[in-house]
Design a protein around this motif. Structure first.
Motif, PDB file in Angstrom:
ATOM      1  N   PHE A 125       0.827  -1.202   0.000  1.00 24.38           N
ATOM      2  CA  PHE A 125       0.000   0.000   0.000  1.00 24.38           C
ATOM      3  C   PHE A 125       0.862   1.253   0.000  1.00 24.38           C
ATOM      4  O   PHE A 125       0.549   2.243  -0.673  1.00 24.38           O
ATOM      5  CB  PHE A 125      -0.916  -0.021   1.222  1.00 24.38           C
ATOM      6  CG  PHE A 125      -1.859   1.142   1.283  1.00 24.38           C
ATOM      7  CD1 PHE A 125      -2.803   1.343   0.294  1.00 24.38           C
ATOM      8  CD2 PHE A 125      -1.806   2.038   2.342  1.00 24.38           C
ATOM      9  CE1 PHE A 125      -3.682   2.414   0.351  1.00 24.38           C
ATOM     10  CE2 PHE A 125      -2.674   3.100   2.412  1.00 24.38           C
ATOM     11  CZ  PHE A 125      -3.619   3.300   1.413  1.00 24.38           C
ATOM     12  N   LEU A 129       0.948   4.293  -2.783  1.00 20.13           N
ATOM     13  CA  LEU A 129       0.833   5.709  -2.453  1.00 20.13           C
ATOM     14  C   LEU A 129       2.001   6.508  -3.028  1.00 20.13           C
ATOM     15  O   LEU A 129       1.814   7.622  -3.522  1.00 20.13           O
ATOM     16  CB  LEU A 129       0.776   5.885  -0.934  1.00 20.13           C
ATOM     17  CG  LEU A 129      -0.525   5.484  -0.239  1.00 20.13           C
ATOM     18  CD1 LEU A 129      -0.446   5.795   1.238  1.00 20.13           C
ATOM     19  CD2 LEU A 129      -1.701   6.212  -0.867  1.00 20.13           C
ATOM     20  N   LEU A 173      -6.321   3.929  -2.939  1.00 20.09           N
ATOM     21  CA  LEU A 173      -6.397   4.714  -1.705  1.00 20.09           C
ATOM     22  C   LEU A 173      -7.838   5.029  -1.333  1.00 20.09           C
ATOM     23  O   LEU A 173      -8.248   4.877  -0.173  1.00 20.09           O
ATOM     24  CB  LEU A 173      -5.601   6.015  -1.881  1.00 20.09           C
ATOM     25  CG  LEU A 173      -5.708   7.036  -0.747  1.00 20.09           C
ATOM     26  CD1 LEU A 173      -5.119   6.469   0.527  1.00 20.09           C
ATOM     27  CD2 LEU A 173      -5.013   8.333  -1.132  1.00 20.09           C
ATOM     28  N   ARG A 176      -9.697   1.655  -0.383  1.00 17.21           N
ATOM     29  CA  ARG A 176      -9.149   1.055   0.840  1.00 17.21           C
ATOM     30  C   ARG A 176      -9.606   1.838   2.067  1.00 17.21           C
ATOM     31  O   ARG A 176     -10.032   1.252   3.079  1.00 17.21           O
ATOM     32  CB  ARG A 176      -7.620   1.023   0.737  1.00 17.21           C
ATOM     33  CG  ARG A 176      -6.933   0.324   1.898  1.00 17.21           C
ATOM     34  CD  ARG A 176      -6.333   1.307   2.857  1.00 17.21           C
ATOM     35  NE  ARG A 176      -5.558   0.664   3.895  1.00 17.21           N
ATOM     36  CZ  ARG A 176      -5.062   1.302   4.953  1.00 17.21           C
ATOM     37  NH1 ARG A 176      -5.273   2.604   5.096  1.00 17.21           N
ATOM     38  NH2 ARG A 176      -4.372   0.653   5.867  1.00 17.21           N
ATOM     39  N   ASN A 177      -9.545   3.172   2.017  1.00 14.55           N
ATOM     40  CA  ASN A 177      -9.982   3.974   3.154  1.00 14.55           C
ATOM     41  C   ASN A 177     -11.485   3.870   3.376  1.00 14.55           C
ATOM     42  O   ASN A 177     -11.963   3.961   4.516  1.00 14.55           O
ATOM     43  CB  ASN A 177      -9.596   5.439   2.939  1.00 14.55           C
ATOM     44  CG  ASN A 177      -8.106   5.665   3.100  1.00 14.55           C
ATOM     45  OD1 ASN A 177      -7.391   4.809   3.616  1.00 14.55           O
ATOM     46  ND2 ASN A 177      -7.626   6.798   2.639  1.00 14.55           N
TER      47      ASN A 177
END
Length: 295
Positions: A125, A129, A173, A176-177
Motif C-alpha cells: 500500500f 501511495l 487509496l 481502501r480507506n
C-alpha cells in the motif's frame, strides 16, 4: 390541548452582519470564477466583427451559433479540418474502458488490502501511495520504450493501459480507506458461511460501494477527459483525444485567429466532466463524507 409556544431568540446584530459578510464574500468568489466562463460564452456567440470592437463583457448584438458549428464540424486541427467531433469520439473510446477498469482494479485492491491482510500488505500500500505522488513525466520515457517493445505504442490499448496504471494508486487509496470503515462482522459472517474472495466482493462489498464508486467515477472522468500529456504521447495519430485537438485549434498560427471558434471549442471540450459533476455532485459530497478521505 395546544403545545406551548417556543419563544424565538432575538437575532443579534453581529450575527446578521457576519452572515451578510459570508454571503458577500461567497458572491464575489463565485463572480471571480464565473467571469471567465461568461466571457467565453458571450464571445462564442459573437461574430468576428463584434469581437474586434474589444467589448469583451458586452452581450452579442447578433446571436449566432456559427462558431459552435464550425468548432464541432470544420475547425482545423493542423491539416485536418474535421472539427472536434473526431476527438470527441476518440476521447469516449479512451474514457469508458479506462474509467471502468481503473475503478474495478482499485476497488479490488482496496478490498484486498482492507479485509484480506496478507503479509506485506502495508508495504504494498505504501508503494502504491508513492506511485500516486511521482510526476507523470518520470514514467513517460520508460513506458514509451516498453510499449514500443510490446507493440502497443500509439494504439488505443496503449493509452487505456496508461490511464489504468496512473489511476490505480489513487483509486486504491479511495476504496481502501472507504472499506476500512465497513463493519468487519459482515466479512467474518460471510467467511463462516463459506464465501470466498470474489463471492464476498461481488455480493457484499461492491453493493455497499455506491457512494465511493460515484466519487471515483467523477475523479477518473475528470482526470482522463481533461488529460493532455498522456494522450499526446501515447494515443497515436488515430486516437488523439479532444484536448489534444483543442490545443491544435487554439494554437494554430495560420490565417485569422477565430476567437469565437476557440471559445466554443474550449466549452465543448469541457462539457463532459461538467455535466458529470452537475448530475452527480451531491453523491460526490456524500461519498467524501462517508469515508473517502478517512485515514
Amino acid at each position: 390541548m395546544t403545545a406551548p409556544s417556543v419563544a424565538k431568540r432575538p437575532v443579534k446584530a453581529e450575527h446578521v452582519w457576519g452572515r451578510f459578510g459570508v454571503y458577500g464574500f461567497l458572491f464575489f468568489v463565485a463572480l471571480f470564477f464565473l467571469l471567465p466562463l461568461y466571457v467565453m460564452l458571450v464571445t462564442s456567440f459573437k461574430s468576428m466583427d463584434e469581437i474586434r470592437l474589444g467589448l469583451i463583457f458586452a452581450l452579442p448584438q447578433n446571436f449566432s451559433l456559427d462558431a459552435w458549428i464550425k468548432a464541432w464540424t470544420s475547425a482545423c486541427t493542423g491539416l485536418d479540418c474535421t472539427g472536434l467531433q473526431v476527438g470527441f469520439f476518440n476521447s469516449v473510446k479512451i474514457l469508458i474502458p479506462s474509467v471502468i477498469l481503473s475503478i474495478l482494479f482499485g476497488a479490488v485492491n482496496g478490498y484486498a488490502l482492507s479485509f484480506w491482510r496478507v503479509k506485506g500488505a502495508n508495504v504494498l500500500f505504501a508503494c502504491l501511495l508513492m506511485g500516486s505522488f511521482i510526476p507523470y513525466q518520470v514514467f513517460i520515457y520508460p513506458l514509451v520504450r516498453f510499449y514500443a517493445q510490446a507493440g502497443i505504442y500509439g494504439s488505443l490499448p496503449g493509452i487505456v493501459l496508461t490511464h489504468i496504471i496512473f489511476g490505480m494508486p489513487v483509486m486504491t487509496l479511495l476504496f481502501r480507506n472507504y472499506y476500512t470503515g465497513l463493519p468487519m462482522e459482515l466479512f467474518k459472517a460471510a467467511r463462516i458461511d463459506g464465501a470466498g474472495f470474489w463471492k464476498i466482493f461481488f455480493s457484499i462489498i461492491l453493493p455497499m460501494s455506491v457512494p465511493i464508486t460515484i466519487v471515483a467515477v467523477i475523479m477518473q472522468v475528470t482526470a482522463i477527459w481533461n488529460d493532455f500529456l498522456l494522450g499526446l504521447v501515447f494515443a497515436g495519430r488515430d486516437n488523439l483525444p479532444m484536448t489534444v485537438q483543442l490545443n491544435n485549434i487554439v494554437n494554430t498560427t495560420t490565417g485569422e485567429r477565430a476567437y469565437n471558434v476557440n471559445m466554443a471549442a474550449t466549452i465543448l471540450t469541457s462539457l463532459v466532466p461538467l455535466v458529470v459533476y452537475l448530475v452527480s455532485g451531491r453523491w460526490f459530497v456524500r461519498g467524501i463524507a462517508s469515508g473517502a478521505v478517512k485515514g
